[in-house]
Design a protein around this motif. Structure first.
Motif, mmCIF file in Angstrom:
data_model
loop_
_atom_site.group_PDB
_atom_site.id
_atom_site.type_symbol
_atom_site.label_atom_id
_atom_site.label_comp_id
_atom_site.label_asym_id
_atom_site.label_seq_id
_atom_site.Cartn_x
_atom_site.Cartn_y
_atom_site.Cartn_z
ATOM 1 N N VAL A 1 10.374 -10.308 -3.258
ATOM 2 C CA VAL A 1 9.653 -9.084 -3.625
ATOM 3 C C VAL A 1 9.108 -9.205 -5.045
ATOM 4 N N ARG A 2 9.901 -9.739 -5.953
ATOM 5 C CA ARG A 2 9.453 -9.926 -7.343
ATOM 6 C C ARG A 2 8.189 -10.780 -7.368
ATOM 7 N N ARG A 3 8.194 -11.873 -6.612
ATOM 8 C CA ARG A 3 7.043 -12.773 -6.564
ATOM 9 C C ARG A 3 5.812 -12.048 -5.995
ATOM 10 N N THR A 4 6.005 -11.279 -4.935
ATOM 11 C CA THR A 4 4.892 -10.544 -4.327
ATOM 12 C C THR A 4 4.296 -9.536 -5.302
ATOM 13 N N LEU A 5 5.145 -8.764 -5.979
ATOM 14 C CA LEU A 5 4.642 -7.775 -6.940
ATOM 15 C C LEU A 5 3.930 -8.458 -8.102
ATOM 16 N N HIS A 6 4.486 -9.557 -8.570
ATOM 17 C CA HIS A 6 3.861 -10.283 -9.674
ATOM 18 C C HIS A 6 2.504 -10.862 -9.251
ATOM 19 N N THR A 7 2.460 -11.468 -8.083
ATOM 20 C CA THR A 7 1.224 -12.089 -7.584
ATOM 21 C C THR A 7 0.115 -11.069 -7.406
ATOM 22 N N THR A 8 0.476 -9.878 -6.965
ATOM 23 C CA THR A 8 -0.529 -8.834 -6.725
ATOM 24 C C THR A 8 -0.833 -8.010 -7.969
ATOM 25 N N GLY A 9 -0.124 -8.264 -9.052
ATOM 26 C CA GLY A 9 -0.363 -7.535 -10.295
ATOM 27 C C GLY A 9 0.186 -6.117 -10.299
ATOM 28 N N LEU A 10 1.135 -5.831 -9.423
ATOM 29 C CA LEU A 10 1.662 -4.474 -9.307
ATOM 30 C C LEU A 10 2.965 -4.234 -10.067
ATOM 31 N N THR A 11 3.511 -5.256 -10.696
ATOM 32 C CA THR A 11 4.806 -5.112 -11.375
ATOM 33 C C THR A 11 4.777 -3.986 -12.398
ATOM 34 N N ASP A 12 3.818 -4.007 -13.312
ATOM 35 C CA ASP A 12 3.748 -2.967 -14.343
ATOM 36 C C ASP A 12 3.349 -1.619 -13.762
ATOM 37 N N TYR A 13 2.386 -1.625 -12.853
ATOM 38 C CA TYR A 13 1.917 -0.363 -12.267
ATOM 39 C C TYR A 13 3.040 0.396 -11.571
ATOM 40 N N LEU A 14 3.936 -0.333 -10.908
ATOM 41 C CA LEU A 14 5.044 0.306 -10.208
ATOM 42 C C LEU A 14 6.307 0.445 -11.058
ATOM 43 N N ASN A 15 6.188 0.115 -12.367
ATOM 44 C CA ASN A 15 7.344 0.185 -13.273
ATOM 45 C C ASN A 15 8.527 -0.563 -12.660
ATOM 46 N N ALA A 16 8.268 -1.789 -12.239
ATOM 47 C CA ALA A 16 9.273 -2.575 -11.523
ATOM 48 C C ALA A 16 10.281 -3.198 -12.485
ATOM 49 N N HIS A 17 11.572 -3.093 -12.110
ATOM 50 C CA HIS A 17 12.671 -3.632 -12.902
ATOM 51 C C HIS A 17 13.605 -4.403 -11.986
ATOM 52 N N GLU A 18 14.313 -5.342 -12.541
ATOM 53 C CA GLU A 18 15.226 -6.184 -11.776
ATOM 54 C C GLU A 18 16.404 -5.402 -11.186
ATOM 55 N N THR A 19 16.989 -4.524 -11.976
ATOM 56 C CA THR A 19 18.202 -3.830 -11.562
ATOM 57 C C THR A 19 17.934 -2.347 -11.358
ATOM 58 N N PRO A 20 18.732 -1.705 -10.517
ATOM 59 C CA PRO A 20 18.545 -0.267 -10.289
ATOM 60 C C PRO A 20 18.797 0.564 -11.530
ATOM 61 N N GLY B 1 0.816 -1.214 0.000
ATOM 62 C CA GLY B 1 0.000 0.000 0.000
ATOM 63 C C GLY B 1 0.845 1.257 0.000
ATOM 64 N N ALA B 2 1.944 1.228 0.717
ATOM 65 C CA ALA B 2 2.840 2.388 0.752
ATOM 66 C C ALA B 2 3.504 2.602 -0.606
ATOM 67 N N LEU B 3 3.840 1.524 -1.294
ATOM 68 C CA LEU B 3 4.414 1.657 -2.644
ATOM 69 C C LEU B 3 3.388 2.218 -3.622
ATOM 70 N N VAL B 4 2.154 1.758 -3.513
ATOM 71 C CA VAL B 4 1.082 2.294 -4.366
ATOM 72 C C VAL B 4 0.856 3.773 -4.051
ATOM 73 N N SER B 5 0.877 4.137 -2.773
ATOM 74 C CA SER B 5 0.738 5.544 -2.382
ATOM 75 C C SER B 5 1.874 6.387 -2.948
ATOM 76 N N ALA B 6 3.070 5.818 -2.962
ATOM 77 C CA ALA B 6 4.215 6.533 -3.544
ATOM 78 C C ALA B 6 3.969 6.783 -5.021
ATOM 79 N N ARG B 7 3.454 5.802 -5.730
ATOM 80 C CA ARG B 7 3.144 5.976 -7.152
ATOM 81 C C ARG B 7 2.105 7.078 -7.333
ATOM 82 N N HIS B 8 1.052 7.072 -6.516
ATOM 83 C CA HIS B 8 0.021 8.115 -6.606
ATOM 84 C C HIS B 8 0.618 9.498 -6.348
#
Length: 106
Positions: A87-106, A62-69
């Protein structure tokens, strides 16, 4: 339950926030405050590095989603990086990977 957020300004109007420890119910408010403080400096881009996160619960998500907002409201681009397997598994399972523009490396 330790948590820290290290703010690392970059030369290209980008700020990286390196999170360490557990992003969960008792630490989410601290993270939200860091986001508020960072966005007050009006960066063009914010990268949230989760590589050192050892635990992420629904409050942390929720805090990550709030950061995006908050970034959307200020016009700051945001990305999440440094996804460890849990973390990758959690973001993928919740469908937030694309919404948070998640990438493997910094």
């Amino acid at each position: 339950m330790t948590f820290s957020a290290e703010v690392q300004p970059q030369l290209d109007d980008q700020i990286v926030i390196v999170l360490r420890g557990e992003l969960q119910q008792t630490t989410a408010a601290k993270f939200r405050q860091v986001i508020t403080d960072v966005l007050a400096t009006c960066p063009a881009q914010l990268v949230i590095d989760l590589n050192l996160i050892t635990f992420l619960d629904s409050s942390g998500l929720g805090a990550l989603v709030s950061a995006r907002h908050a970034c959307d409201e200020t016009g700051c681009r945001v990305a999440v990086s440094g996804l460890n397997p849990a973390v990758r598994r959690t973001l993928h399972t919740t469908g937030l990977t694309d919404y948070l523009n998640a990438h493997e490396t910094p």
